[in-house]
Design a protein around this motif. Structure first.
Motif, PDB file in Angstrom:
ATOM      1  N   GLY A  39       0.823  -1.197   0.000  1.00 50.81           N
ATOM      2  CA  GLY A  39       0.000   0.000   0.000  1.00 50.81           C
ATOM      3  C   GLY A  39       0.857   1.245   0.000  1.00 50.81           C
ATOM      4  O   GLY A  39       2.088   1.187   0.024  1.00 50.81           O
ATOM      5  N   ASP A  93       0.514  -0.236  -4.910  1.00 45.15           N
ATOM      6  CA  ASP A  93      -0.066  -1.242  -4.016  1.00 45.15           C
ATOM      7  C   ASP A  93       1.035  -2.034  -3.323  1.00 45.15           C
ATOM      8  O   ASP A  93       0.861  -2.495  -2.197  1.00 45.15           O
ATOM      9  CB  ASP A  93      -0.986  -2.194  -4.789  1.00 45.15           C
ATOM     10  N   GLU A 110       0.869  -1.062  -9.212  1.00 41.32           N
ATOM     11  CA  GLU A 110      -0.537  -1.012  -8.802  1.00 41.32           C
ATOM     12  C   GLU A 110      -1.249  -2.293  -9.208  1.00 41.32           C
ATOM     13  O   GLU A 110      -0.987  -2.837 -10.279  1.00 41.32           O
ATOM     14  CB  GLU A 110      -1.252   0.158  -9.477  1.00 41.32           C
TER      15      GLU A 110
END
Length: 139
Positions: free
Chosen positions: A36, A98, A115
């Protein structure tokens, strides 16, 4: 005399460390996987002496999760350095990744981020293998 011999043997078998064993002061190689892009994201670290750490957020304290065997640790670093070629990788890191994988040594850093599982295949495989090294409860 026996006590001196035993002390020498015990001290001789301790693993050699590079600098501190605390991740922020460790001067050897380490791999950091952050999941994240929020400030409270989980972060997993493997030091080249085999010690494994976890923390919530970039400002949180570290929790030691154990130690990997020397050969396992060497394979993980070799995979990231030789197969993934993290030092020369030309993967554009998105603004809010991510997953971010970082290779560190002292003040030198190389990182790759992506991501929604849009990682190059070699990094996706590395990430999956790396996360299997850590205890299930911290994932």
């Amino acid at each position: 005399m026996t006590w001196i011999f035993k002390t020498g043997v015990v001290n001789g078998q301790e693993p050699a460390t590079t600098g501190s064993t605390f991740p922020n002061r460790f001067t050897g190689r380490q791999i950091v996987v952050a999941i994240g892009s929020d400030t409270d994201r989980p972060e997993y670290r493997l030091l080249d002496n085999g010690l494994m750490y976890y923390r919530e957020g970039s400002e949180g304290g570290f929790t030691q999760l154990g130690q990997q065997k020397k050969d396992t640790t060497q394979k993980v670093f070799a995979t990231l350095e030789q197969e993934c070629k993290i030092r020369t990788a030309k993967v554009e890191k998105p603004e809010k990744p991510d997953v971010t994988i970082t290779w560190k040594r002292a003040k030198t850093e190389f990182d790759v981020g992506w991501e929604k599982r849009n990682a190059p295949e070699v990094y996706e495989r590395f990430y999956d293998r790396f996360m299997k090294l850590f205890p299930q409860k911290k994932k």
